[in-house]
Design a protein around this motif. Structure first.
Motif, PDB file in Angstrom:
ATOM      1  N   GLU A   1       0.604  -0.902  -0.088  1.00 59.62           N
ATOM      2  CA  GLU A   1      -0.643  -0.629   0.072  1.00 59.62           C
ATOM      3  C   GLU A   1       0.833   1.694  -0.081  1.00 59.62           C
ATOM      4  N   SER A   2       1.921   0.890   0.467  1.00 52.88           N
ATOM      5  CA  SER A   2       2.962   2.718   0.932  1.00 52.88           C
ATOM      6  C   SER A   2       3.399   3.088  -0.516  1.00 52.88           C
ATOM      7  N   ILE A   3       4.167   1.342  -1.517  1.00 47.13           N
ATOM      8  CA  ILE A   3       4.784   1.160  -2.358  1.00 47.13           C
ATOM      9  C   ILE A   3       3.724   2.120  -3.145  1.00 47.13           C
ATOM     10  N   GLY A   4       2.227   1.755  -3.324  1.00 44.82           N
ATOM     11  CA  GLY A   4       1.262   2.564  -3.778  1.00 44.82           C
ATOM     12  C   GLY A   4       1.642   4.477  -4.276  1.00 44.82           C
ATOM     13  N   ARG A   5       1.345   3.972  -2.854  1.00 42.33           N
ATOM     14  CA  ARG A   5       1.297   5.845  -2.618  1.00 42.33           C
ATOM     15  C   ARG A   5       2.536   6.132  -3.012  1.00 42.33           C
ATOM     16  N   LEU A   6       3.956   5.882  -2.930  1.00 43.70           N
ATOM     17  CA  LEU A   6       4.597   6.844  -3.234  1.00 43.70           C
ATOM     18  C   LEU A   6       5.125   6.492  -4.701  1.00 43.70           C
TER      19      LEU A   6
ATOM     20  N   GLY B   1       5.151   7.150  -8.238  1.00 44.78           N
ATOM     21  CA  GLY B   1       5.398   7.952  -9.087  1.00 44.78           C
ATOM     22  C   GLY B   1       5.836   9.254  -8.247  1.00 44.78           C
ATOM     23  N   SER B   2       5.978   9.311  -7.301  1.00 46.04           N
ATOM     24  CA  SER B   2       6.802  10.394  -6.994  1.00 46.04           C
ATOM     25  C   SER B   2       8.429  10.480  -6.391  1.00 46.04           C
ATOM     26  N   ARG B   3       7.959   9.170  -4.978  1.00 49.24           N
ATOM     27  CA  ARG B   3       9.335   8.976  -4.607  1.00 49.24           C
ATOM     28  C   ARG B   3      10.664   7.256  -4.617  1.00 49.24           C
ATOM     29  N   LEU B   4       9.340   6.913  -5.156  1.00 44.95           N
ATOM     30  CA  LEU B   4       9.977   5.635  -5.810  1.00 44.95           C
ATOM     31  C   LEU B   4       9.056   5.187  -7.367  1.00 44.95           C
ATOM     32  N   VAL B   5       9.879   4.462  -7.532  1.00 43.75           N
ATOM     33  CA  VAL B   5       9.394   3.481  -9.406  1.00 43.75           C
ATOM     34  C   VAL B   5       9.737   2.517  -9.652  1.00 43.75           C
ATOM     35  N   ALA B   6       7.623   1.759  -9.281  1.00 44.79           N
ATOM     36  CA  ALA B   6       7.941   0.246  -8.698  1.00 44.79           C
ATOM     37  C   ALA B   6       7.103  -0.141  -9.983  1.00 44.79           C
ATOM     38  N   GLU B   7       7.290  -1.620 -10.210  1.00 54.50           N
ATOM     39  CA  GLU B   7       6.823  -2.471 -11.418  1.00 54.50           C
ATOM     40  C   GLU B   7       5.972  -3.674 -10.421  1.00 54.50           C
ATOM     41  N   ARG B   8       5.179  -3.979 -11.334  1.00 51.71           N
ATOM     42  CA  ARG B   8       4.958  -6.021 -11.112  1.00 51.71           C
ATOM     43  C   ARG B   8       5.517  -6.868 -11.470  1.00 51.71           C
ATOM     44  N   GLU B   9       6.121  -7.935 -10.575  1.00 48.71           N
ATOM     45  CA  GLU B   9       6.073  -8.934 -11.686  1.00 48.71           C
ATOM     46  C   GLU B   9       5.034 -10.610 -10.601  1.00 48.71           C
ATOM     47  N   GLY B  10       4.329 -10.275 -11.739  1.00 52.58           N
ATOM     48  CA  GLY B  10       3.058 -11.232 -10.734  1.00 52.58           C
ATOM     49  C   GLY B  10       2.594 -10.781  -9.715  1.00 52.58           C
ATOM     50  N   SER B  11       2.966 -11.654  -8.939  1.00 53.65           N
ATOM     51  CA  SER B  11       1.646 -11.176  -7.545  1.00 53.65           C
ATOM     52  C   SER B  11       2.668 -10.117  -6.873  1.00 53.65           C
TER      53      SER B  11
END
Length: 92
Positions: A61-66, A68-78
Motif C-alpha cells: 500500500e505504501s509503495i502504491g502511495r509513493l 510516481g513521486s519517491r519510487l518507481v515500481a513495477e509489478r512482477e506477477g504478484s
C-alpha cells in the motif's frame, strides 16, 4: 500502528537503502541516473517488509502511495518491485 505518512517514510528509506546496496555495477550516489544503464537491480516488496518489520500488505500500500513521486515500481506477477528510488534531498 504508524500513520500513512510515517509508514511511507519508513518504506521509502528502506527501499532507498536496499536498492542502493543492490546496485553492483554502479554507485547510484556517484553516477547520474542517465548513466545507470540497463543493469538496475530491483528490490522486492518482501525484502522491504522484512527489513522494516511491516506487514507485506502495508508495504505494498505504501509503495502504491509513493509510486510516481519517491519510487518507481513495477509489478512482477504478484510481487511489486522497486526499480528506482528518489532520495529525500532531490526536489520533486
Amino acid at each position: 500502528m504508524p500513520d500513512d505518512h510515517t509508514t511511507d517514510d519508513i518504506v521509502h528509506e528502506s527501499a532507498l537503502q536496499l536498492w542502493a546496496a543492490a546496485q553492483t555495477d554502479f554507485d547510484p550516489f556517484e553516477v547520474p541516473p542517465e548513466e545507470w544503464g540497463p543493469n538496475v537491480v530491483p528490490v522486492r516488496d518482501a525484502d522491504i517488509a522484512h527489513d522494516t518489520h511491516l506487514d507485506l500488505a502495508v508495504v505494498r500500500e505504501s509503495i502504491g502511495r509513493l509510486e510516481g513521486s519517491r519510487l518507481v515500481a513495477e509489478r512482477e506477477g504478484s510481487d511489486v518491485v522497486v526499480t528506482r528510488t528518489v532520495p529525500d534531498d532531490v526536489p520533486l
